[in-house]
Design a protein around this motif. Sequence first.
Motif, PDB file in Angstrom:
ATOM      1  N   SER A   1      14.120   6.874 -18.281  1.00 20.40           N
ATOM      2  CA  SER A   1      14.802   8.221 -18.289  1.00 20.40           C
ATOM      3  C   SER A   1      16.176   8.208 -18.568  1.00 20.40           C
ATOM      4  CB  SER A   1      14.522   9.357 -17.937  1.00 20.40           C
ATOM      5  OG  SER A   1      12.878   9.952 -16.990  1.00 20.40           O
ATOM      6  N   LEU A   2      16.740   7.130 -17.680  1.00 20.95           N
ATOM      7  CA  LEU A   2      17.933   6.662 -17.631  1.00 20.95           C
ATOM      8  C   LEU A   2      18.744   5.831 -19.054  1.00 20.95           C
ATOM      9  CD1 LEU A   2      19.460   6.303 -14.310  1.00 20.95           C
ATOM     10  CD2 LEU A   2      19.290   8.693 -15.587  1.00 20.95           C
ATOM     11  N   ALA A   3      17.374   4.952 -19.575  1.00 19.44           N
ATOM     12  CA  ALA A   3      17.527   4.249 -20.685  1.00 19.44           C
ATOM     13  C   ALA A   3      17.208   4.561 -21.883  1.00 19.44           C
ATOM     14  CB  ALA A   3      17.048   3.233 -20.535  1.00 19.44           C
ATOM     15  N   ILE A   4      16.704   5.513 -21.940  1.00 19.76           N
ATOM     16  CA  ILE A   4      16.392   6.669 -23.447  1.00 19.76           C
ATOM     17  C   ILE A   4      17.782   6.322 -24.205  1.00 19.76           C
ATOM     18  CG2 ILE A   4      15.789   8.166 -24.334  1.00 19.76           C
ATOM     19  CD1 ILE A   4      13.245   8.081 -22.155  1.00 19.76           C
ATOM     20  N   PRO A   5      19.000   7.255 -23.857  1.00 20.05           N
ATOM     21  CA  PRO A   5      19.763   7.083 -24.872  1.00 20.05           C
ATOM     22  C   PRO A   5      19.653   5.483 -25.066  1.00 20.05           C
ATOM     23  CG  PRO A   5      20.248   8.762 -22.919  1.00 20.05           C
ATOM     24  CD  PRO A   5      18.964   7.524 -22.035  1.00 20.05           C
ATOM     25  N   PHE A   6      20.403   4.282 -24.182  1.00 18.60           N
ATOM     26  CA  PHE A   6      20.471   2.875 -25.174  1.00 18.60           C
ATOM     27  C   PHE A   6      19.312   2.424 -26.258  1.00 18.60           C
ATOM     28  CE2 PHE A   6      19.329  -1.359 -24.976  1.00 18.60           C
ATOM     29  CZ  PHE A   6      20.769  -1.728 -25.554  1.00 18.60           C
ATOM     30  N   TRP A   7      18.046   2.842 -25.512  1.00 19.43           N
ATOM     31  CA  TRP A   7      16.724   2.464 -26.823  1.00 19.43           C
ATOM     32  C   TRP A   7      17.287   3.518 -27.989  1.00 19.43           C
ATOM     33  CZ3 TRP A   7      15.470  -2.278 -26.452  1.00 19.43           C
ATOM     34  CH2 TRP A   7      15.206  -2.609 -25.431  1.00 19.43           C
ATOM     35  N   GLN A   8      17.820   4.443 -28.383  1.00 17.20           N
ATOM     36  CA  GLN A   8      17.545   5.670 -29.038  1.00 17.20           C
ATOM     37  C   GLN A   8      19.376   5.210 -29.817  1.00 17.20           C
ATOM     38  OE1 GLN A   8      16.111   7.914 -30.616  1.00 17.20           O
ATOM     39  NE2 GLN A   8      17.804   8.257 -31.777  1.00 17.20           N
ATOM     40  N   TRP A   9      20.560   4.341 -28.933  1.00 17.74           N
ATOM     41  CA  TRP A   9      21.444   3.915 -30.057  1.00 17.74           C
ATOM     42  C   TRP A   9      20.807   2.578 -30.508  1.00 17.74           C
ATOM     43  CZ3 TRP A   9      23.762  -0.416 -28.763  1.00 17.74           C
ATOM     44  CH2 TRP A   9      24.596  -0.878 -29.331  1.00 17.74           C
TER      45      TRP A   9
ATOM     46  N   THR B   1       0.428  -1.234  -0.210  1.00 16.89           N
ATOM     47  CA  THR B   1      -0.373  -0.019   0.061  1.00 16.89           C
ATOM     48  C   THR B   1       0.841   1.404  -0.042  1.00 16.89           C
ATOM     49  OG1 THR B   1      -1.852  -1.299   1.445  1.00 16.89           O
ATOM     50  CG2 THR B   1      -1.899   1.422   1.606  1.00 16.89           C
ATOM     51  N   GLY B   2       2.059   1.679   0.815  1.00 19.96           N
ATOM     52  CA  GLY B   2       2.589   2.882   1.060  1.00 19.96           C
ATOM     53  C   GLY B   2       3.420   2.909  -0.072  1.00 19.96           C
ATOM     54  N   SER B   3       3.537   1.767  -0.780  1.00 21.97           N
ATOM     55  CA  SER B   3       5.423   2.026  -1.744  1.00 21.97           C
ATOM     56  C   SER B   3       4.927   1.828  -3.165  1.00 21.97           C
ATOM     57  CB  SER B   3       5.939   0.081  -1.124  1.00 21.97           C
ATOM     58  OG  SER B   3       6.102  -0.005  -0.612  1.00 21.97           O
ATOM     59  N   PHE B   4       3.943   2.254  -3.705  1.00 22.26           N
ATOM     60  CA  PHE B   4       3.477   2.097  -4.829  1.00 22.26           C
ATOM     61  C   PHE B   4       3.894   3.594  -5.415  1.00 22.26           C
ATOM     62  CE2 PHE B   4       0.723   4.992  -7.838  1.00 22.26           C
ATOM     63  CZ  PHE B   4       0.840   3.874  -8.734  1.00 22.26           C
ATOM     64  N   GLN B   5       4.554   4.735  -5.158  1.00 22.46           N
ATOM     65  CA  GLN B   5       4.959   6.194  -5.825  1.00 22.46           C
ATOM     66  C   GLN B   5       6.528   5.938  -5.904  1.00 22.46           C
ATOM     67  OE1 GLN B   5       3.470   6.343  -2.159  1.00 22.46           O
ATOM     68  NE2 GLN B   5       4.884   7.090  -1.013  1.00 22.46           N
ATOM     69  N   TYR B   6       7.127   4.652  -4.296  1.00 18.33           N
ATOM     70  CA  TYR B   6       8.281   4.620  -4.787  1.00 18.33           C
ATOM     71  C   TYR B   6       8.668   3.604  -5.773  1.00 18.33           C
ATOM     72  CZ  TYR B   6       8.639   6.113  -0.122  1.00 18.33           C
ATOM     73  OH  TYR B   6       8.790   7.467   1.125  1.00 18.33           O
ATOM     74  N   LEU B   7       7.416   2.615  -6.158  1.00 21.05           N
ATOM     75  CA  LEU B   7       7.766   1.942  -7.397  1.00 21.05           C
ATOM     76  C   LEU B   7       8.311   2.480  -8.548  1.00 21.05           C
ATOM     77  CD1 LEU B   7       5.600  -1.062  -6.062  1.00 21.05           C
ATOM     78  CD2 LEU B   7       8.460  -0.748  -6.211  1.00 21.05           C
ATOM     79  N   VAL B   8       6.742   3.567  -8.476  1.00 24.64           N
ATOM     80  CA  VAL B   8       6.428   4.625  -9.780  1.00 24.64           C
ATOM     81  C   VAL B   8       8.126   5.372  -9.416  1.00 24.64           C
ATOM     82  CG1 VAL B   8       5.287   6.320 -11.126  1.00 24.64           C
ATOM     83  CG2 VAL B   8       4.012   4.470 -10.026  1.00 24.64           C
ATOM     84  N   LEU B   9       8.431   5.811  -9.028  1.00 28.45           N
ATOM     85  CA  LEU B   9       9.588   6.831  -9.540  1.00 28.45           C
ATOM     86  C   LEU B   9      10.836   6.180  -9.750  1.00 28.45           C
ATOM     87  CD1 LEU B   9      10.669   9.396  -7.839  1.00 28.45           C
ATOM     88  CD2 LEU B   9      11.440   8.378  -6.319  1.00 28.45           C
ATOM     89  N   ILE B  10      10.779   4.534  -9.071  1.00 21.25           N
ATOM     90  CA  ILE B  10      12.035   3.736  -9.715  1.00 21.25           C
ATOM     91  C   ILE B  10      11.534   3.610 -11.014  1.00 21.25           C
ATOM     92  CG2 ILE B  10      13.485   1.236 -10.245  1.00 21.25           C
ATOM     93  CD1 ILE B  10      12.459   1.829  -6.232  1.00 21.25           C
ATOM     94  N   LEU B  11      10.630   2.898 -11.383  1.00 20.50           N
ATOM     95  CA  LEU B  11      10.339   3.419 -13.462  1.00 20.50           C
ATOM     96  C   LEU B  11      11.029   4.085 -14.021  1.00 20.50           C
ATOM     97  CD1 LEU B  11       7.039   1.153 -14.407  1.00 20.50           C
ATOM     98  CD2 LEU B  11       7.953   3.010 -15.188  1.00 20.50           C
ATOM     99  N   LEU B  12      10.152   5.488 -13.161  1.00 17.49           N
ATOM    100  CA  LEU B  12      10.351   6.933 -14.258  1.00 17.49           C
ATOM    101  C   LEU B  12      11.544   7.384 -14.334  1.00 17.49           C
ATOM    102  CD1 LEU B  12       7.116   8.774 -13.402  1.00 17.49           C
ATOM    103  CD2 LEU B  12       7.606   7.407 -15.594  1.00 17.49           C
ATOM    104  N   VAL B  13      12.394   6.913 -13.607  1.00 21.99           N
ATOM    105  CA  VAL B  13      13.716   7.651 -13.072  1.00 21.99           C
ATOM    106  C   VAL B  13      14.983   5.957 -14.372  1.00 21.99           C
ATOM    107  CG1 VAL B  13      16.042   7.567 -12.151  1.00 21.99           C
ATOM    108  CG2 VAL B  13      14.096   7.826 -11.295  1.00 21.99           C
ATOM    109  N   VAL B  14      14.324   4.685 -14.129  1.00 24.98           N
ATOM    110  CA  VAL B  14      15.173   3.904 -15.211  1.00 24.98           C
ATOM    111  C   VAL B  14      14.816   4.339 -16.588  1.00 24.98           C
ATOM    112  CG1 VAL B  14      15.231   1.730 -15.483  1.00 24.98           C
ATOM    113  CG2 VAL B  14      15.930   2.485 -12.643  1.00 24.98           C
TER     114      VAL B  14
END
Length: 94
Positions: free
Chosen positions: A32-40, A17-30
Amino acid sequence: MAQGIFAFFCTHAAGLTGSFQYLVLILLVVASLAIPFWQWFLVKFGKKSAAFVGLSLIIPAFIILVQVTHSFITFALTMILVGCSTASLFLLPW
């Protein structure tokens, strides 16, 4: 809509119940960081290959999400895999 369904799943089915915002934050940060790899990857191998590889990453993640409950660490590691898959989908309209 997908975040609403994921929030409902985390709250009622997974017992996080209390962890949803952390899970979504992890998803969005990863993602964002993976976009350059996928562009390549998209430039080197093409759009169809990037879509196939990116979408195939999410299948084991969904299986893990359904099978494991009440484990924040497992969900956090799974969100890393989902974030990588989501990043590949951000570039498909290009």
